[in-house]
Design a protein around this motif. Structure first.
Motif, PDB file in Angstrom:
ATOM      1  N   SER A  98       0.681  -1.289  -0.198  1.00 34.44           N
ATOM      2  CA  SER A  98       0.384  -0.172  -0.301  1.00 34.44           C
ATOM      3  C   SER A  98       0.453   1.287  -0.346  1.00 34.44           C
ATOM      4  N   ALA A  99       2.165   1.447   0.134  1.00 35.92           N
ATOM      5  CA  ALA A  99       3.128   2.112   0.323  1.00 35.92           C
ATOM      6  C   ALA A  99       3.699   3.290  -0.964  1.00 35.92           C
ATOM      7  N   ARG A 100       3.474   4.307  -1.001  1.00 35.31           N
ATOM      8  CA  ARG A 100       3.044   5.070  -2.757  1.00 35.31           C
ATOM      9  C   ARG A 100       4.835   5.070  -3.181  1.00 35.31           C
ATOM     10  N   VAL A 101       5.162   4.915  -4.358  1.00 37.18           N
ATOM     11  CA  VAL A 101       6.285   4.919  -4.692  1.00 37.18           C
ATOM     12  C   VAL A 101       6.347   6.376  -5.402  1.00 37.18           C
ATOM     13  N   GLN A 102       8.001   6.599  -4.441  1.00 35.83           N
ATOM     14  CA  GLN A 102       8.221   8.429  -4.798  1.00 35.83           C
ATOM     15  C   GLN A 102       9.971   7.692  -4.580  1.00 35.83           C
ATOM     16  N   ILE A 103      10.484   8.871  -6.049  1.00 38.16           N
ATOM     17  CA  ILE A 103      11.116   9.090  -6.803  1.00 38.16           C
ATOM     18  C   ILE A 103      11.633  10.718  -6.458  1.00 38.16           C
ATOM     19  N   LYS A 104      12.926  10.931  -6.213  1.00 36.50           N
ATOM     20  CA  LYS A 104      13.527  11.711  -5.654  1.00 36.50           C
ATOM     21  C   LYS A 104      14.831  11.959  -6.552  1.00 36.50           C
ATOM     22  N   LEU A 105      15.145  13.272  -7.241  1.00 42.28           N
ATOM     23  CA  LEU A 105      16.453  13.776  -7.369  1.00 42.28           C
ATOM     24  C   LEU A 105      17.205  14.472  -6.425  1.00 42.28           C
ATOM     25  N   ASP A 106      18.251  13.360  -6.431  1.00 41.51           N
ATOM     26  CA  ASP A 106      18.956  13.930  -4.608  1.00 41.51           C
ATOM     27  C   ASP A 106      20.304  14.954  -4.602  1.00 41.51           C
ATOM     28  N   VAL A 107      20.815  14.917  -4.252  1.00 35.04           N
ATOM     29  CA  VAL A 107      22.353  15.757  -3.763  1.00 35.04           C
ATOM     30  C   VAL A 107      23.146  15.948  -4.346  1.00 35.04           C
ATOM     31  N   GLY A 108      23.366  15.248  -5.517  1.00 40.81           N
ATOM     32  CA  GLY A 108      24.385  14.811  -7.110  1.00 40.81           C
ATOM     33  C   GLY A 108      23.897  15.931  -8.083  1.00 40.81           C
ATOM     34  N   PHE A 109      22.444  15.287  -8.098  1.00 39.97           N
ATOM     35  CA  PHE A 109      21.609  16.154  -9.352  1.00 39.97           C
ATOM     36  C   PHE A 109      21.982  18.233  -9.181  1.00 39.97           C
ATOM     37  N   TYR A 110      22.015  18.452  -7.938  1.00 39.00           N
ATOM     38  CA  TYR A 110      21.514  20.275  -7.208  1.00 39.00           C
ATOM     39  C   TYR A 110      23.560  20.592  -7.341  1.00 39.00           C
ATOM     40  N   LEU A 111      23.813  19.641  -6.752  1.00 39.06           N
ATOM     41  CA  LEU A 111      25.257  20.340  -7.155  1.00 39.06           C
ATOM     42  C   LEU A 111      25.577  20.048  -8.715  1.00 39.06           C
ATOM     43  N   LEU A 112      25.078  19.887  -9.836  1.00 38.22           N
ATOM     44  CA  LEU A 112      24.883  19.541 -11.245  1.00 38.22           C
ATOM     45  C   LEU A 112      24.555  21.436 -11.135  1.00 38.22           C
ATOM     46  N   ILE A 113      22.978  21.228 -10.802  1.00 37.39           N
ATOM     47  CA  ILE A 113      22.610  22.243 -10.836  1.00 37.39           C
ATOM     48  C   ILE A 113      23.289  23.480 -11.573  1.00 37.39           C
ATOM     49  N   PHE A 114      23.700  23.341  -9.523  1.00 31.96           N
ATOM     50  CA  PHE A 114      24.758  24.504  -9.058  1.00 31.96           C
ATOM     51  C   PHE A 114      26.477  25.122 -10.256  1.00 31.96           C
ATOM     52  N   ALA A 115      26.825  23.639 -10.434  1.00 28.73           N
ATOM     53  CA  ALA A 115      28.041  24.106 -11.528  1.00 28.73           C
ATOM     54  C   ALA A 115      27.183  25.197 -13.201  1.00 28.73           C
TER      55      ALA A 115
END
Length: 231
Positions: free
Chosen positions: A187-204
């Protein structure tokens, strides 16, 4: 009226003009920003947290790009609960066992992201070298003033962002396919999120844009000064 020495008339001033022109061809500030971009991008590559997932059949909650640096292999699951399919696979690579986490398509896209990040590192390195050395050659000078390598770096970052979002949709689909059918997890909901590595790429990527803006502003200011001070 005192007579100027010959070196001042024919030798010293032209040399000073040439040195001033060389200094104006350099952009140390933009070069420093490019160095920061390279450091941040290298850090995001080694970051173990790129994708966070929960609620599906995957045996781990975080997936990083470093897991896909080396060749791996897939094995069909021996669990009789699921029928054999591309979703119910175990991936072994780089000392990691990813059960029900990735598919061949996801692994291919992960390696595409790794390749694009290396392209971003190379283009940022080229832009940094051009900004710091200030080449006088016509072609290299044109490439530096127009920040061609920096623009390519920003475009590559944008493509990486798009590929990462597409990977999240594939992971979500794959997690829905491997979700337990019985028990509390069903009954749990599937959750997918972008994490730290992705946001470091955005910062770069943001820093890369800043280096382009700095280069454009610097060159405009330089040209105005050269028009006033240099014949």
């Amino acid at each position: 009226m005192p007579t100027l020495p010959a070196c001042a008339v024919g030798g010293l001033y032209p040399r000073r003009r040439q040195q001033v022109r060389r200094d104006h061809d350099k952009n140390i500030m933009s070069g420093v920003v490019s160095i920061i971009v390279i450091v941040v991008v290298c850090a995001c590559l080694s970051q173990p947290q790129w994708f966070w997932l929960d609620g599906g059949g995957c045996t781990t909650h975080t997936i990083g790009l470093y897991m896909f640096f080396h060749p791996g292999e897939f094995h069909v699951t021996e669990d009789t609960t699921y029928s054999p399919s591309t979703s119910h696979l175990i991936y072994y690579a780089n000392g990691h066992k990813l059960k029900y986490c990735v598919t061949p398509e996801i692994v291919t896209l992960m390696r595409v992201v790794i390749g694009l990040i290396f392209v971003m590192i190379c283009t940022s390195l080229i832009q940094m070298m051009l900004d710091i050395t200030g080449p006088t050659g016509r072609v290299l000078k044109c490439i530096r003033k127009n920040a061609v390598a920096g623009i390519i770096s920003v475009l590559v970052c944008v493509v990486c962002v798009g590929v990462c979002y597409y990977i999240t949709t594939l992971i979500e689909t794959q997690q829905e396919a491997t979700k337990p059918v019985t028990g509390p997890a069903a009954s749990a909901r599937v959750q997918i999120k972008l994490d730290v590595g992705f946001y470091l790429l955005i910062f770069a990527g943001g820093m890369s844009v800043m280096s382009l803006w700095d280069a454009a502003g610097y060159d405009q200011h330089t040209f105005s000064r050269m028009g006033m001070q240099l014949p």
